[in-house]
Design a protein around this motif. Structure first.
Motif, short mmCIF file in Angstrom:
data_model
loop_
_atom_site.label_atom_id
_atom_site.label_comp_id
_atom_site.label_asym_id
_atom_site.label_seq_id
_atom_site.Cartn_x
_atom_site.Cartn_y
_atom_site.Cartn_z
N ARG A 103 0.83 -1.21 0.00
CA ARG A 103 0.00 0.00 0.00
C ARG A 103 0.86 1.26 0.00
O ARG A 103 0.58 2.23 -0.70
N GLN A 104 1.92 1.24 0.82
CA GLN A 104 2.76 2.43 0.93
C GLN A 104 3.49 2.73 -0.38
O GLN A 104 3.52 3.88 -0.83
N THR A 105 4.09 1.70 -0.99
CA THR A 105 4.81 1.93 -2.26
C THR A 105 3.85 2.35 -3.37
O THR A 105 4.20 3.16 -4.23
N SER A 106 2.63 1.82 -3.33
CA SER A 106 1.62 2.22 -4.33
C SER A 106 1.28 3.70 -4.18
O SER A 106 1.20 4.44 -5.17
N LEU A 107 1.10 4.15 -2.93
CA LEU A 107 0.81 5.56 -2.67
C LEU A 107 1.99 6.45 -3.05
O LEU A 107 1.81 7.54 -3.60
N LEU A 108 3.20 5.97 -2.77
CA LEU A 108 4.40 6.74 -3.13
C LEU A 108 4.50 6.89 -4.64
O LEU A 108 4.86 7.96 -5.14
N ARG A 109 4.20 5.82 -5.37
CA ARG A 109 4.24 5.90 -6.85
C ARG A 109 3.21 6.91 -7.35
O ARG A 109 3.48 7.67 -8.29
N SER A 110 2.04 6.92 -6.73
CA SER A 110 1.00 7.88 -7.12
C SER A 110 1.46 9.31 -6.84
O SER A 110 1.25 10.21 -7.65
N LEU A 111 2.11 9.50 -5.69
CA LEU A 111 2.61 10.83 -5.33
C LEU A 111 3.68 11.29 -6.30
O LEU A 111 3.66 12.44 -6.78
N GLY A 117 13.70 9.26 -3.75
CA GLY A 117 14.64 8.57 -2.87
C GLY A 117 13.93 7.66 -1.88
O GLY A 117 14.36 6.52 -1.65
N LEU A 118 12.82 8.17 -1.30
CA LEU A 118 12.05 7.37 -0.35
C LEU A 118 11.44 6.15 -1.03
O LEU A 118 11.48 5.03 -0.49
N LEU A 119 10.90 6.34 -2.24
CA LEU A 119 10.31 5.22 -2.98
C LEU A 119 11.35 4.15 -3.28
O LEU A 119 11.10 2.95 -3.14
N SER A 120 12.54 4.59 -3.69
CA SER A 120 13.62 3.65 -3.99
C SER A 120 13.97 2.80 -2.77
O SER A 120 14.14 1.58 -2.87
N ARG A 121 14.04 3.44 -1.60
CA ARG A 121 14.36 2.71 -0.36
C ARG A 121 13.25 1.73 0.00
O ARG A 121 13.51 0.59 0.40
N LYS A 165 11.28 -5.70 -1.51
CA LYS A 165 11.90 -6.86 -2.17
C LYS A 165 12.56 -7.79 -1.15
O LYS A 165 12.48 -9.02 -1.26
N ARG A 166 13.20 -7.20 -0.14
CA ARG A 166 13.84 -8.02 0.90
C ARG A 166 12.79 -8.84 1.65
O ARG A 166 12.99 -10.02 1.93
N LEU A 167 11.65 -8.20 1.94
CA LEU A 167 10.58 -8.90 2.65
C LEU A 167 9.96 -9.98 1.77
O LEU A 167 9.62 -11.07 2.24
N LEU A 168 9.82 -9.69 0.47
CA LEU A 168 9.29 -10.69 -0.46
C LEU A 168 10.18 -11.93 -0.50
O LEU A 168 9.70 -13.06 -0.48
N THR A 169 11.48 -11.69 -0.55
CA THR A 169 12.45 -12.80 -0.57
C THR A 169 12.31 -13.65 0.69
O THR A 169 12.33 -14.89 0.64
#
Length: 415
Positions: free
Chosen positions: A76-84, A202-206, A212-216
């Motif tokens: 949810r957070q990365t989706s919102l960041l991409r929208s922003l 920068g925040l989105l990249s982090r 990805k780490r959590l997915l792994t």
């Protein structure tokens, strides 16, 4: 002496101009400020949502909540960041266009003002050289009353023309002042937008790296992996209920419309649901086997109906899963209206499109959504971008007619 007189006259003109233009400029600035505040308010809502999920992630880490729950929050957070970031990118592009227009308008207004000033200066110099007695002499030297009347009208028109020119100079000056204000405001807004976009990038990249780490971690944990499969099945059942609800609402709407057009005598009869049409008699049904794919590339991960997981357990897929690189555009397969935009654990961001005649398509596991509920969309129009789930980079697609699940491969063009 003559130069001093001309400068004095221009000083009076410019002073009057600035006083006259201040009220108009204040109104324009107030209107613009309102538009900026509205845009900033929308962006602020996105930021608050992003911060809310950041707090949830930190709390879940402290309480040692399941990795899948944290994965949902990251989604949810990365989706919102991409929208922003997308909104900020659009704002920067829009600002760039407005800055170019403001610069052009300012340059044009300044050139026009220079020409008016030169013309007005020549007139003032001519008047100074002739003096006021020239006009009197012109009238007195008339050979007849009629000629005097004509010369009087000419002098009056000439005087009126100079008054119009003076007003035009004031108007042009106001336009220049306004254009300068707009340009300065846009340049300031642009600098802030670029600075903010860099920060959010920068925040989105982090966050993407953390995701990805959590997915792994989830993929390596057998319990989490199996739990995700169960969540996906629960998500499929939830979508099925959503489709049923949408169909029920559409049936009620159709029945209400039928009652309005039905003869008066039959209105008191028991209400019956409109019969389901044969597929071949519907407009959408005639597109069977001809629909474009929702993504332009990718291979099938799971087919419609029965599938087997790594342990050999059988599970049902109400649609198809397509393996596709993260961020690939997802398009509507036909014209329609967006019925719903939501998030479901196990399916991620999801869009449902109503194609009329009780046909619906479902697009899930999106990293970003580009449409909103009730929005009209055309075939091939972008709905969002694909994301990455526990099973890898992919998207999920379903097609429904009434309450009947359809095999998407029977409707999509052969590849």
């Amino acid at each position: 002496m003559m130069r001093q007189l001309i400068r004095y006259i221009f000083f009076l003109l410019l002073t009057g101009l600035l006083l006259a233009g201040s009220a108009g400029n204040a109104h324009a600035q107030k209107k613009k400020s309102g538009g900026v505040k509205s845009k900033q308010s929308e962006l602020q809502k996105l930021r608050k949502e992003i911060d809310r999920y950041e707090k949830r992630i930190k709390e879940s880490e402290k309480r040692e909540r399941s990795a899948l729950q944290r994965l949902d929050d990251y989604d949810r957070q990365t989706s919102l960041l991409r929208s922003l970031v997308t909104r900020l990118t659009e704002d920067i592009a829009e600002n760039q266009k407005e800055i170019a227009i403001a610069k052009l308008n300012l340059s044009t207004a300044e050139n026009e003002l220079k020409q008016l000033k030169r013309s007005y200066a020549r007139t003032i110099v001519g008047m100074y050289k002739r003096g006021r007695t020239h006009d009197t002499e012109l009238l007195l030297s008339s050979e007849s009353v009629n000629e005097m009347f004509i010369r009087s009208k000419y002098l009056k028109a000439y005087s009126e023309r100079q008054r119009v020119n003076a007003n035009e100079i004031r108007r042009k000056k106001r336009a220049i002042e306004l254009q300068k204000m707009l340009l300065e405001s846009k340049l300031k807004e642009q600098r802030l937008a670029i600075q903010e976009k860099r920060s959010e990038d920068g925040l989105l990249s982090r966050k993407v790296k953390e995701h990805k780490r959590l997915l792994t971690k989830v993929r390596q944990d057998k319990q989490s992996y199996e739990k995700q499969l169960r969540r996906k099945q629960a998500a499929a059942r939830k979508v099925e209920r959503m489709i049923a609800d949408l169909i029920e609402r559409e049936r009620k709407r159709l029945e209400a419309a039928r009652k309005k057009t039905a003869p008066t005598a039959s209105r008191g009869a028991t209400a019956k649901a409109p019969p389901r049409k044969a597929l071949t008699s519907t407009t959408f049904g005639k597109k069977r086997g001809k629909l474009p794919w929702p993504v332009t590339q990718g291979a099938l991960l799971e087919v419609f109906g029965e599938n087997r997981n790594a342990k050999g357990h059988v599970f049902i897929n109400n649609g198809i899963d397509i393996s596709v690189p993260v961020g690939s555009p997802v398009a509507s397969v036909a014209d329609g209206t967006v019925s719903m935009v939501t998030y479901i654990a196990g399916f991620g961001n999801l869009v449902i499109v109503d194609h009329s005649e009780l046909f619906y398509t479902v697009y899930a596991n999106l990293s970003q959504v580009s449409v909103r509920a009730k929005q009209k969309v055309n075939a091939g129009q972008k709905l969002g971008k694909t994301g990455e789930g526990v099973s890898g980079p992919m998207m999920h697609f379903e097609l429904w007619y009434d309450r009947l699940k359809q095999n998407p491969l029977s409707w999509l063009k052969k590849r």
